[in-house]
Design an enzyme around this catalytic site. Structure first.
Site, PDB file in Angstrom:
ATOM      1  N   ASP A  84     -35.263  -8.347 101.798  1.00 42.69           N
ATOM      2  CA  ASP A  84     -34.822  -8.593 100.423  1.00 42.69           C
ATOM      3  C   ASP A  84     -33.703  -7.628 100.037  1.00 42.69           C
ATOM      4  O   ASP A  84     -33.697  -7.087  98.938  1.00 42.69           O
ATOM      5  CB  ASP A  84     -35.996  -8.464  99.453  1.00 42.69           C
ATOM      6  CG  ASP A  84     -35.704  -9.101  98.095  1.00 42.69           C
ATOM      7  OD1 ASP A  84     -34.850 -10.014  98.035  1.00 42.69           O
ATOM      8  OD2 ASP A  84     -36.316  -8.683  97.092  1.00 42.69           O
TER       9      ASP A  84
ATOM     10  N   ALA B 131     -46.860  -7.728  86.733  1.00 47.08           N
ATOM     11  CA  ALA B 131     -48.133  -8.434  86.618  1.00 47.08           C
ATOM     12  C   ALA B 131     -49.310  -7.545  86.966  1.00 47.08           C
ATOM     13  O   ALA B 131     -50.362  -7.611  86.333  1.00 47.08           O
ATOM     14  CB  ALA B 131     -48.106  -9.669  87.524  1.00 47.08           C
ATOM     15  N   PHE B 132     -49.170  -6.730  87.988  1.00 48.18           N
ATOM     16  CA  PHE B 132     -50.279  -5.905  88.439  1.00 48.18           C
ATOM     17  C   PHE B 132     -49.966  -4.419  88.436  1.00 48.18           C
ATOM     18  O   PHE B 132     -50.811  -3.624  88.821  1.00 48.18           O
ATOM     19  CB  PHE B 132     -50.703  -6.315  89.855  1.00 48.18           C
ATOM     20  CG  PHE B 132     -51.447  -7.613  89.892  1.00 48.18           C
ATOM     21  CD1 PHE B 132     -52.782  -7.685  89.533  1.00 48.18           C
ATOM     22  CD2 PHE B 132     -50.798  -8.775  90.272  1.00 48.18           C
ATOM     23  CE1 PHE B 132     -53.457  -8.887  89.562  1.00 48.18           C
ATOM     24  CE2 PHE B 132     -51.467  -9.984  90.307  1.00 48.18           C
ATOM     25  CZ  PHE B 132     -52.807 -10.045  89.953  1.00 48.18           C
ATOM     26  N   SER B 133     -48.785  -4.029  88.031  1.00 45.62           N
ATOM     27  CA  SER B 133     -48.462  -2.606  88.103  1.00 45.62           C
ATOM     28  C   SER B 133     -47.575  -2.166  86.957  1.00 45.62           C
ATOM     29  O   SER B 133     -46.891  -2.967  86.324  1.00 45.62           O
ATOM     30  CB  SER B 133     -47.778  -2.285  89.437  1.00 45.62           C
ATOM     31  OG  SER B 133     -46.496  -2.867  89.491  1.00 45.62           O
ATOM     32  N   GLU B 134     -47.624  -0.877  86.700  1.00 47.76           N
ATOM     33  CA  GLU B 134     -46.777  -0.225  85.718  1.00 47.76           C
ATOM     34  C   GLU B 134     -46.184   1.015  86.372  1.00 47.76           C
ATOM     35  O   GLU B 134     -46.838   1.660  87.193  1.00 47.76           O
ATOM     36  CB  GLU B 134     -47.580   0.140  84.476  1.00 47.76           C
ATOM     37  CG  GLU B 134     -48.121  -1.075  83.740  1.00 47.76           C
ATOM     38  CD  GLU B 134     -49.279  -0.745  82.812  1.00 47.76           C
ATOM     39  OE1 GLU B 134     -49.405  -1.437  81.794  1.00 47.76           O
ATOM     40  OE2 GLU B 134     -50.041   0.185  83.120  1.00 47.76           O
TER      41      GLU B 134
ATOM     42  N   GLY C 166     -41.138   0.788  83.923  1.00 44.72           N
ATOM     43  CA  GLY C 166     -41.191  -0.640  84.192  1.00 44.72           C
ATOM     44  C   GLY C 166     -42.609  -1.153  84.185  1.00 44.72           C
ATOM     45  O   GLY C 166     -43.573  -0.393  84.203  1.00 44.72           O
ATOM     46  N   SER C 167     -42.741  -2.485  84.164  1.00 40.97           N
ATOM     47  CA  SER C 167     -44.058  -3.102  84.118  1.00 40.97           C
ATOM     48  C   SER C 167     -44.010  -4.453  84.795  1.00 40.97           C
ATOM     49  O   SER C 167     -43.005  -5.158  84.727  1.00 40.97           O
ATOM     50  CB  SER C 167     -44.502  -3.271  82.660  1.00 40.97           C
ATOM     51  OG  SER C 167     -45.747  -3.915  82.596  1.00 40.97           O
TER      52      SER C 167
END
Length: 476
Positions: free
Chosen positions: A143, A33-36, A30-31
């Site tokens: 959440d 905005a700030f992480s992969e 997954g990917s």
């Protein structure tokens, strides 16, 4: 106090100059905005993990990350995904997470062929046990939703795991006020902008239970504002024929969790002692035909799911097992993940998704009309309610993708050894922390707080689906 926690977190991180010296990168999961997120194998032990690589950026503060780490470090429960380790380089943080490969809750239901109240009861019992543990440790998830409930393994008797603690919060004096969560699962007191407590998680569990027993949500509306009003009113109902085969005990259980007044709402402890969970009132009658049809129509995959899902990891692990037992196979290989079908049915969930096409409604089994009937339990309820992966070429990892960890000495690897994208850390200019799940679920590049989902709408005496707007409250 805050400084002490920060120092403690810093001392727990392991420093690294090249993360690839510790892990073999195998698949992109997954990917954001700030992480992969990558499927990785630890070189020393051969164990598989999900590695969340988070870029350091001048545009974003580490407080949200530190909060997530603090929450994950504090918890240890058999039904909660585990934070195994933390590494830090000059450009990235790396969260080594327990790998959850058993797939998603709805998918497992659809695959079963036979599904009963008792099956749903066993799932909710595990969720309640985990959330009770969180609450006892002063943590509110905030959440909870079906997309954050995954199976640990593909085995039939696999445990359910709670994931994604990006919005979790440690309670201070038992009260919080920052609005956050996912539309449809958010408690009335959050939408009313009132101070709230751990009771918000119990409301979400009530919504999840409702969906597991009929296949559609208790609250749905044409617009975001109408949806929120319905939730704040706390009205829902158990429509015929969808609830005809469901026990009165199950309905009573839901009513206690979907209690508008948080002070009267069941706690996890009370819910665990309810006969539908702790007794034998959950029926063994097969409800699969009705529930599976409604789940497919209302929670289809392509509205929210990324191309890499749990099936990709299962596929990879099986392939890896065969390769490792074949002669002449190199340990670090580039595998072809299963190709996803663009025509796959889709399910609404994350507010980060924008839906461009609505599925054709099967009028043979319509969703319940918006009728107002008094709840038999003394409450007045209401009606229930793609990103293309450029890193893929013919189903395999593309060598020029910023998501692909580069081999040493090949092309332009970043100083962390993870990916070349870390050379442009501040290019996105974002100021919020996007906490993508470490597991296999949707995580878009863009952080949007609107999405279109399919909602039943009353028109001309019949129910039909139309693209409606829902929203999500801001991340803390």
């Amino acid at each position: 106090m805050g400084r002490k926690e920060e120092d403690d977190c810093s001392s727990w991180k392991k420093q690294t100059t090249n993360i690839r010296k510790t892990f073999i990168f195998m698949e992109v999961l997954g990917s954001g905005a700030f992480s992969e997120v990558f499927l990785v194998k630890q070189r020393l032990t051969g164990k598989l993990f999900a590695l969340k690589c988070i870029k350091k950026s001048p545009a974003f503060r580490d407080s949200s990350l530190e909060n997530e780490i603090a929450v994950l470090k504090k918890i240890k429960h058999e039904n909660i995904v585990t934070l195994e380790d933390i590494y830090e380089s000059t450009t990235h943080y790396y969260l080594v997470m327990q790998l959850v490969s058993g797939g998603e809750l709805f998918d497992r239901i659809l695959e079963r062929g036979v599904y009963t109240e008792k099956d749903a009861s066993l799932v909710i019992q595990q969720v309640l046990s985990a959330v009770k543990y969180l609450h006892e440790n002063g943590i509110v998830h905030r959440d909870l939703k079906p997309e954050n409930l995954l199976y640990l393994t593909p085995e039939e008797n696999s445990k359910i795991m709670i994931t994604d603690f990006g919005l979790s919060k440690m309670e201070q004096n038992g009260i919080m006020s920052t609005a956050c969560g996912t539309p449809g699962y958010v408690a009335p007191e959050v939408l009313a902008q009132k101070p709230y407590s751990k009771a918000v998680d119990c409301w979400s569990i009530g919504v999840i239970t409702y969906i597991l027993l009929c296949g559609y949500p208790p609250f749905y509306e044409e617009t975001e504002s109408k949806l929120f009003e319905k939730i704040k009113e706390g009205y829902y109902e158990f429509e015929s024929p969808f609830w005809d085969d469901i026990s009165e005990s199950a309905k009573d259980f839901i009513c206690h969790l979907l209690e508008k007044d948080p002070n009267e709402r069941y706690t996890c402890e009370k819910a665990l002692s309810h006969p539908w969970i702790d007794g034998n009132t959950a029926l063994h009658r097969d409800i699969y035909p009705s529930v599976s049809l409604q789940i497919q129509k209302n929670f289809a995959k392509s509205k929210w799911r990324q191309a890499f899902n749990a099936a990709a990891v299962v596929h990879h692990m099986r392939k890896l097992h065969m390769n490792l037992h074949s002669p002449g196979v190199r340990p670090e290989v580039e595998n072809r993940p299963p190709e996803t079908q663009a025509s796959e049915t889709s399910r609404p969930s994350s507010p980060e998704i924008t839906i461009t096409e609505a599925p054709v409604l099967d009028h043979s089994v319509a969703l319940p009309a918006l009728t107002q009937l008094p709840c038999q339990h003394g409450r007045r309820p209401t009606a229930p309610g793609g990103r293309s992966l450029n890193c893929l070429v013919n189903g395999s990892l593309h060598i020029s993708s910023s998501l692909v960890p580069m081999h040493q000495g090949s092309l332009a690897a970043g100083p962390c050894g993870c990916c070349s994208s870390c050379l442009n850390i501040g290019s996105k200019g974002k100021s919020s922390y996007c906490s993508e799940p470490t597991l296999l679920k949707k995580a878009n590049k863009k952080q949007n707080f609107k999405s279109e989902v399919m909602v039943p709408v009353k028109a001309s005496g019949s129910s039909h689906c139309r693209a409606g707007q829902t929203g999500v409250c801001l991340i803390m």
